[in-house]
Design a protein around this motif. Sequence first.
Motif, PDB file in Angstrom:
ATOM      1  N   ALA A  67       0.587  -1.249  -0.001  1.00  0.00           N
ATOM      2  CA  ALA A  67      -0.103   0.060  -0.035  1.00  0.00           C
ATOM      3  C   ALA A  67       0.954   1.279   0.048  1.00  0.00           C
ATOM      4  N   ARG A  68       0.208   2.230  -0.714  1.00  0.00           N
ATOM      5  CA  ARG A  68       1.009   3.582  -0.929  1.00  0.00           C
ATOM      6  C   ARG A  68       0.488   4.586   0.322  1.00  0.00           C
ATOM      7  N   ILE A  69      -0.945   4.318   0.320  1.00  0.00           N
ATOM      8  CA  ILE A  69      -1.895   5.163   1.361  1.00  0.00           C
ATOM      9  C   ILE A  69      -2.669   4.204   2.460  1.00  0.00           C
ATOM     10  N   GLY A  70      -2.402   4.706   3.513  1.00  0.00           N
ATOM     11  CA  GLY A  70      -3.300   4.139   4.616  1.00  0.00           C
ATOM     12  C   GLY A  70      -4.139   4.924   5.236  1.00  0.00           C
ATOM     13  N   VAL A  71      -5.582   4.966   5.339  1.00  0.00           N
ATOM     14  CA  VAL A  71      -6.446   6.131   5.976  1.00  0.00           C
ATOM     15  C   VAL A  71      -6.951   5.516   7.064  1.00  0.00           C
ATOM     16  N   THR A  72      -6.876   5.916   8.246  1.00  0.00           N
ATOM     17  CA  THR A  72      -7.247   5.709   9.579  1.00  0.00           C
ATOM     18  C   THR A  72      -7.836   6.873  10.067  1.00  0.00           C
ATOM     19  N   PRO A  73      -8.974   6.606  11.219  1.00  0.00           N
ATOM     20  CA  PRO A  73      -9.691   7.509  12.021  1.00  0.00           C
ATOM     21  C   PRO A  73      -8.502   7.741  13.167  1.00  0.00           C
ATOM     22  N   VAL A  74      -8.456   8.962  13.453  1.00  0.00           N
ATOM     23  CA  VAL A  74      -7.599   9.401  14.820  1.00  0.00           C
ATOM     24  C   VAL A  74      -8.238  10.164  15.826  1.00  0.00           C
ATOM     25  N   GLY A  75      -7.641  10.561  16.807  1.00  0.00           N
ATOM     26  CA  GLY A  75      -8.410  11.025  17.730  1.00  0.00           C
ATOM     27  C   GLY A  75      -8.355  10.657  19.235  1.00  0.00           C
ATOM     28  N   PRO A  76      -7.992  11.299  20.273  1.00  0.00           N
ATOM     29  CA  PRO A  76      -8.046  12.825  20.285  1.00  0.00           C
ATOM     30  C   PRO A  76      -6.835  13.334  19.582  1.00  0.00           C
ATOM     31  N   ALA A  77      -6.841  14.770  19.490  1.00  0.00           N
ATOM     32  CA  ALA A  77      -5.587  15.424  18.829  1.00  0.00           C
ATOM     33  C   ALA A  77      -5.281  16.286  20.067  1.00  0.00           C
ATOM     34  N   VAL A  78      -3.961  16.915  19.659  1.00  0.00           N
ATOM     35  CA  VAL A  78      -3.427  17.966  20.649  1.00  0.00           C
ATOM     36  C   VAL A  78      -2.947  19.159  19.820  1.00  0.00           C
ATOM     37  N   ALA A  79      -3.717  20.227  19.962  1.00  0.00           N
ATOM     38  CA  ALA A  79      -3.545  21.550  19.007  1.00  0.00           C
ATOM     39  C   ALA A  79      -2.323  22.070  19.360  1.00  0.00           C
ATOM     40  N   ASP A  80      -1.750  22.061  20.561  1.00  0.00           N
ATOM     41  CA  ASP A  80      -0.486  22.719  20.841  1.00  0.00           C
ATOM     42  C   ASP A  80       0.869  21.961  19.990  1.00  0.00           C
ATOM     43  N   LEU A  81       0.538  20.585  19.986  1.00  0.00           N
ATOM     44  CA  LEU A  81       1.674  19.764  19.367  1.00  0.00           C
ATOM     45  C   LEU A  81       1.362  19.471  17.810  1.00  0.00           C
ATOM     46  N   THR A 132      -7.175  -0.193  24.749  1.00  0.00           N
ATOM     47  CA  THR A 132      -6.186  -0.721  25.506  1.00  0.00           C
ATOM     48  C   THR A 132      -4.758  -0.146  25.080  1.00  0.00           C
ATOM     49  N   SER A 133      -4.701   0.254  23.893  1.00  0.00           N
ATOM     50  CA  SER A 133      -3.365   0.786  23.287  1.00  0.00           C
ATOM     51  C   SER A 133      -3.456   1.644  22.393  1.00  0.00           C
ATOM     52  N   ALA A 134      -2.513   2.805  22.106  1.00  0.00           N
ATOM     53  CA  ALA A 134      -2.562   3.787  21.459  1.00  0.00           C
ATOM     54  C   ALA A 134      -1.291   4.496  21.075  1.00  0.00           C
ATOM     55  N   VAL A 135      -0.950   5.125  19.937  1.00  0.00           N
ATOM     56  CA  VAL A 135       0.208   5.836  19.621  1.00  0.00           C
ATOM     57  C   VAL A 135      -0.025   7.080  19.429  1.00  0.00           C
ATOM     58  N   LEU A 136       0.620   7.974  20.137  1.00  0.00           N
ATOM     59  CA  LEU A 136       0.672   9.319  19.968  1.00  0.00           C
ATOM     60  C   LEU A 136       1.562   9.764  18.763  1.00  0.00           C
ATOM     61  N   ALA A 137       1.266  10.538  17.593  1.00  0.00           N
ATOM     62  CA  ALA A 137       2.006  10.817  16.561  1.00  0.00           C
ATOM     63  C   ALA A 137       2.004  12.085  16.086  1.00  0.00           C
ATOM     64  N   THR A 138       3.297  12.535  15.695  1.00  0.00           N
ATOM     65  CA  THR A 138       3.269  14.027  15.484  1.00  0.00           C
ATOM     66  C   THR A 138       4.061  13.861  13.971  1.00  0.00           C
ATOM     67  N   GLY A 139       3.384  14.172  12.866  1.00  0.00           N
ATOM     68  CA  GLY A 139       4.054  13.896  11.621  1.00  0.00           C
ATOM     69  C   GLY A 139       4.600  12.589  11.569  1.00  0.00           C
TER      70      GLY A 139
END
Length: 167
Positions: A67-81, A132-139
């Motif tokens: 795959a070249r593209i992966g589409v996922t729902p995300v959230g919450p998000a952090v405005a400051d970061l 049970t698990s999540a990843v915080l991603a910034t770019g």
Amino acid sequence: MSGRVTRFEQSATQGPTTVDRIHADEFDDALADVLEGPAVGAPLPFEGVSLPQDVTRNPTPRELRNARIGVTPVGPAVADLGSVVVRSGAEGAEQISLYPDTHVAVLAASDIQPTIADAITEIGARVASGLTSAVLATGPSGTGDMGSVVYGAHGPSSVHVIVLEDR
């Protein structure tokens, strides 16, 4: 809420991340603008929004690698970061966000929290509800080990966030 969305957009685009602010009825066109090559995706839990037929759901390991593209729902998000939370689960959002070259993160504007402390509080509430698990991603991931920064060393080389605004 508009201020949070603006702050998130400003923070996210300081790096190699792009952000589109749209309404749900504009989603198909916005996604079509970034889809190229094989695409995989996780179910999108937003009213009036769904993946097109040419996006593979429940991808096999081979489909993820190709795959070249992966589409996922995300959230919450952090405005400051400019960060988003990718939730792990049976639908495979975490893998779908990491393997393809480009991660298209779909985010409800109402899920943008002002600070990391606010986002942690929201994540805590979701843990209490079964997360049970999540990843915080910034770019996209980046490394400068060899001199200039190279993106995509440990994940996607580009990130595109689609923020779904309320009418």
